[in-house]
Design a protein around this motif. Structure first.
Motif, PDB file in Angstrom:
ATOM      1  N   ILE A   3       0.990  -1.293  -0.189  1.00 53.20           N
ATOM      2  CA  ILE A   3      -0.030   0.099   0.094  1.00 53.20           C
ATOM      3  C   ILE A   3       0.861   1.232  -0.133  1.00 53.20           C
ATOM      4  CG2 ILE A   3      -1.754   1.121   1.260  1.00 53.20           C
ATOM      5  CD1 ILE A   3      -2.705  -1.146   0.002  1.00 53.20           C
ATOM      6  N   VAL A   4       1.989   1.219   0.784  1.00 54.21           N
ATOM      7  CA  VAL A   4       2.994   2.397   0.680  1.00 54.21           C
ATOM      8  C   VAL A   4       3.503   2.692  -0.487  1.00 54.21           C
ATOM      9  CG1 VAL A   4       4.887   3.190   1.769  1.00 54.21           C
ATOM     10  CG2 VAL A   4       3.167   1.968   3.274  1.00 54.21           C
ATOM     11  N   LYS A   5       3.932   1.513  -1.187  1.00 53.84           N
ATOM     12  CA  LYS A   5       4.528   1.558  -2.311  1.00 53.84           C
ATOM     13  C   LYS A   5       3.636   1.997  -3.333  1.00 53.84           C
ATOM     14  CE  LYS A   5       7.212  -1.549  -5.484  1.00 53.84           C
ATOM     15  NZ  LYS A   5       7.514  -3.114  -5.653  1.00 53.84           N
ATOM     16  N   LEU A   6       2.488   1.743  -3.335  1.00 52.86           N
ATOM     17  CA  LEU A   6       1.264   2.160  -4.394  1.00 52.86           C
ATOM     18  C   LEU A   6       1.073   3.773  -4.272  1.00 52.86           C
ATOM     19  CD1 LEU A   6      -1.017  -1.059  -4.563  1.00 52.86           C
ATOM     20  CD2 LEU A   6       0.591  -0.242  -6.356  1.00 52.86           C
ATOM     21  N   LYS A   7       1.055   4.153  -3.037  1.00 48.09           N
ATOM     22  CA  LYS A   7       0.891   5.413  -2.691  1.00 48.09           C
ATOM     23  C   LYS A   7       1.720   6.476  -3.359  1.00 48.09           C
ATOM     24  CE  LYS A   7       0.382   9.180   0.701  1.00 48.09           C
ATOM     25  NZ  LYS A   7       0.715   9.742   1.853  1.00 48.09           N
ATOM     26  N   SER A   8       3.005   5.665  -3.272  1.00 47.94           N
ATOM     27  CA  SER A   8       4.272   6.783  -3.907  1.00 47.94           C
ATOM     28  C   SER A   8       4.138   6.928  -5.392  1.00 47.94           C
ATOM     29  CB  SER A   8       5.617   6.062  -3.458  1.00 47.94           C
ATOM     30  OG  SER A   8       5.686   4.788  -4.257  1.00 47.94           O
ATOM     31  N   THR A   9       3.211   6.223  -6.047  1.00 48.19           N
ATOM     32  CA  THR A   9       3.297   6.389  -7.662  1.00 48.19           C
ATOM     33  C   THR A   9       2.397   7.395  -7.955  1.00 48.19           C
ATOM     34  OG1 THR A   9       1.177   4.961  -7.640  1.00 48.19           O
ATOM     35  CG2 THR A   9       3.179   3.725  -7.699  1.00 48.19           C
ATOM     36  N   GLY A  10       1.624   8.215  -7.025  1.00 46.41           N
ATOM     37  CA  GLY A  10       0.871   9.317  -7.219  1.00 46.41           C
ATOM     38  C   GLY A  10      -0.605   8.803  -7.749  1.00 46.41           C
ATOM     39  N   ALA A  11      -0.908   7.709  -7.719  1.00 47.67           N
ATOM     40  CA  ALA A  11      -2.138   7.118  -8.287  1.00 47.67           C
ATOM     41  C   ALA A  11      -3.077   7.721  -7.512  1.00 47.67           C
ATOM     42  CB  ALA A  11      -2.223   5.733  -8.087  1.00 47.67           C
ATOM     43  N   ASP A  12      -4.490   8.102  -8.357  1.00 50.07           N
ATOM     44  CA  ASP A  12      -5.556   8.816  -7.703  1.00 50.07           C
ATOM     45  C   ASP A  12      -6.799   7.738  -7.722  1.00 50.07           C
ATOM     46  OD1 ASP A  12      -6.029   8.942 -10.427  1.00 50.07           O
ATOM     47  OD2 ASP A  12      -6.092  11.050 -10.489  1.00 50.07           O
ATOM     48  N   VAL A  13      -6.453   6.485  -8.304  1.00 49.95           N
ATOM     49  CA  VAL A  13      -7.589   5.433  -8.374  1.00 49.95           C
ATOM     50  C   VAL A  13      -6.840   4.262  -7.771  1.00 49.95           C
ATOM     51  CG1 VAL A  13      -9.101   3.888  -9.705  1.00 49.95           C
ATOM     52  CG2 VAL A  13      -9.043   6.389 -10.127  1.00 49.95           C
ATOM     53  N   PHE A  14      -7.334   3.467  -6.806  1.00 50.26           N
ATOM     54  CA  PHE A  14      -6.744   2.277  -6.214  1.00 50.26           C
ATOM     55  C   PHE A  14      -7.815   1.223  -6.355  1.00 50.26           C
ATOM     56  CE2 PHE A  14      -6.335  -0.292  -2.218  1.00 50.26           C
ATOM     57  CZ  PHE A  14      -5.409  -1.182  -2.803  1.00 50.26           C
ATOM     58  N   PHE A  15      -7.398   0.154  -7.268  1.00 48.65           N
ATOM     59  CA  PHE A  15      -8.161  -1.083  -7.337  1.00 48.65           C
ATOM     60  C   PHE A  15      -7.859  -2.293  -6.459  1.00 48.65           C
ATOM     61  CE2 PHE A  15      -9.590  -4.386 -10.993  1.00 48.65           C
ATOM     62  CZ  PHE A  15     -10.693  -4.662 -10.163  1.00 48.65           C
ATOM     63  N   ASN A  16      -8.558  -2.535  -5.695  1.00 45.49           N
ATOM     64  CA  ASN A  16      -8.166  -3.428  -4.537  1.00 45.49           C
ATOM     65  C   ASN A  16      -8.844  -4.647  -4.705  1.00 45.49           C
ATOM     66  OD1 ASN A  16      -7.793  -4.536  -2.085  1.00 45.49           O
ATOM     67  ND2 ASN A  16      -8.906  -3.256  -0.900  1.00 45.49           N
ATOM     68  N   VAL A  17      -8.060  -5.670  -5.271  1.00 45.98           N
ATOM     69  CA  VAL A  17      -8.466  -7.022  -5.552  1.00 45.98           C
ATOM     70  C   VAL A  17      -7.663  -7.949  -4.691  1.00 45.98           C
ATOM     71  CG1 VAL A  17      -8.144  -8.854  -7.545  1.00 45.98           C
ATOM     72  CG2 VAL A  17      -8.261  -6.405  -8.228  1.00 45.98           C
ATOM     73  N   THR A  18      -8.622  -8.049  -3.551  1.00 43.48           N
ATOM     74  CA  THR A  18      -8.029  -8.908  -2.150  1.00 43.48           C
ATOM     75  C   THR A  18      -9.177  -9.725  -1.700  1.00 43.48           C
ATOM     76  OG1 THR A  18      -8.556  -6.998  -0.849  1.00 43.48           O
ATOM     77  CG2 THR A  18      -6.317  -7.198  -1.855  1.00 43.48           C
ATOM     78  N   THR A  19      -8.965 -10.784  -0.867  1.00 43.32           N
ATOM     79  CA  THR A  19      -9.866 -11.524  -0.180  1.00 43.32           C
ATOM     80  C   THR A  19     -10.008 -10.728   1.078  1.00 43.32           C
ATOM     81  OG1 THR A  19      -8.079 -13.100   0.575  1.00 43.32           O
ATOM     82  CG2 THR A  19      -9.449 -13.664  -1.372  1.00 43.32           C
ATOM     83  N   PRO A  20     -10.997 -11.041   1.993  1.00 41.51           N
ATOM     84  CA  PRO A  20     -11.297 -10.126   3.256  1.00 41.51           C
ATOM     85  C   PRO A  20     -10.309  -9.624   4.141  1.00 41.51           C
ATOM     86  CG  PRO A  20     -13.146 -11.658   2.504  1.00 41.51           C
ATOM     87  CD  PRO A  20     -11.859 -12.299   1.652  1.00 41.51           C
TER      88      PRO A  20
END
Length: 409
Positions: free
Chosen positions: A225-242
């Motif tokens: 999550i920390v790594k993905l934030k550093s990309t400057g993305a403004d959409v997060f697609f969360n493909v995970t189990t509960p």
């Protein structure tokens, strides 16, 4: 004179055949292993332990629903014997449990076994043995392949269809979005990623700025999550189990990342994900559904919801009604009962698949209005419609139209 006797004899025989045909009670009963005059033996495999154990309640709900059916006289007079084993979401264990169910317990078929990697591990075995692997609890697109795997059928909308619906939403509302994806590193996760890329089309390479995968054996996905934030993305697609979905929601809030958060449907449970992650952290998340949400007051006078509540009160009082997995288990169990009733006294494996592939506009109390189950000999995807929803306050609010995201096998 003998000729008249012969004719009378033939006429009597014809009458006997007609009587047999017109009276189902006298018709020939047909059974494969696992079915008798008094019992239908059904196998099931669930992750009651391990990284996906939040889904274990599906098996418990199904057992409770079959207890209800048995208490009401069974299916065409036969009681359901539901044998459910734990595989801890571990494919080698799934193989072991499937063999036990088919070869030792001698079940008629396996119903709603959970997870993409576990079901993938037993698909060839089930088809070689010609034992139905019916209504698997995973939305991988590959379950809709009747030509190659005629003994395997899905249930819920497939993951690629769902992702295409999210892609349409992003293109319409944020055409210049920078998208970061977190996905489980298996067929389940990759199916979602493929659907999103297909839905975005030519814009996918420029819009997707990061893809991060995780293993179910990991204790946490915080570093991703920390790594993905550093990309400057403004959409997060969360493909995970509960378990990992709740972790991601918490971590995003903790590091004050504020993207448009799209969460896959299989982790949209209020009881299993949103509440543990904290309602305050879950605001504004977008997902999709095809089932009624038991925590949504709009259904309080709905006949289907009233029946669900009566079932829980009598047969599964310890169940957490706001956990969407209960509604899932209840609805798919109803779908199975519909198929088995239509089998009549022909409880062969071939006829079970034939009836499962002949569902026409089936409405169930737990499905959203307008969503119906439909199958054919060439389409093994019973449900292919979804509606988008946004998490507001302590509940999901539905918005937009019912959308079909049909994708071929």
């Amino acid at each position: 004179m003998p000729a008249i006797h012969l004719r009378l004899g033939a006429f009597s025989a014809a009458l006997a055949v007609l009587a047999l045909a017109s009276n189902p009670a006298l018709a020939q009963k047909k059974y494969d292993i696992g079915a008798t005059d008094t019992e239908i033996k059904i196998g099931n495999i669930m992750p009651y332990s391990g990284p996906a154990s939040a889904y274990g309640v599906i098996g418990k709900t199904e057992q409770a629903y079959f207890n209800k059916i048995n208490a009401e006289g069974g299916i065409n007079g036969r009681k359901i014997n539901f044998i459910s084993y734990d595989d801890a979401y571990s494919p080698p264990k799934t193989v072991e449990q499937a063999r036990k169910l088919v070869e030792s317990d001698e079940v008629l078929f396996i119903f709603n076994s959970l997870g993409t990697p576990p079901n993938s591990a037993i698909q060839k075995y089930m088809n070689t043995k010609k034992v139905p692997q019916l209504f698997v609890a995973t939305g991988a697109t590959k379950w809709n392949d009747p030509r190659e795997f005629p003994w395997t059928m899905g249930w819920q909308p497939n993951y690629q269809s769902e992702s295409r619906i999210y892609a349409k939403y992003i293109l319409k509302n944020m055409p210049n979005a920078k998208i970061a994806i977190l996905y489980q590193n298996d067929d389940y996760g990759k199916d979602y990623v493929k659907g999103l890329k297909d839905g975005l089309g030519a814009k996918a390479p420029s819009m997707i700025v990061a893809e991060e995968s995780y293993e179910t054996t990991q204790p946490t996905i915080d570093s991703s999550i920390v790594k993905l934030k550093s990309t400057g993305a403004d959409v997060f697609f969360n493909v995970t189990t509960p378990k990992f979905a709740a972790q991601a929601i918490k971590k995003i809030s903790e590091i004050e990342w504020k993207p448009l958060h799209i969460l896959n449907n299989v982790s949209a449970s209020i009881g299993a994900v949103m509440k543990p992650a904290g309602f305050e952290n879950s605001q504004g998340i977008i997902s999709s559904t095809y089932l009624k949400d038991a925590s949504d007051p709009q259904w309080k006078d709905d006949a289907g919801m009233k029946a669900f509540d009566e079932f829980l009160a009598k047969y599964f009082p310890e169940g957490n009604r706001v956990d969407a997995n209960l509604m899932y288990g209840y609805t798919v169990a109803q779908g199975l009962v519909y198929v088995l009733k239509n089998c009549g006294d022909d409880l062969t494996r071939a006829n079970i698949m034939k009836q499962a592939a002949s569902i026409n506009g089936l409405e169930l109390g737990g499905l959203l209005p307008g969503i119906k189950a439909q199958t054919s000999a060439t389409d093994f995807a019973p449900i292919s419609q979804l509606q988008l929803m946004k998490f507001n306050g302590e509940k999901w609010d539905l918005f937009g139209d019912i959308i079909s995201g049909d994708v071929g096998g």
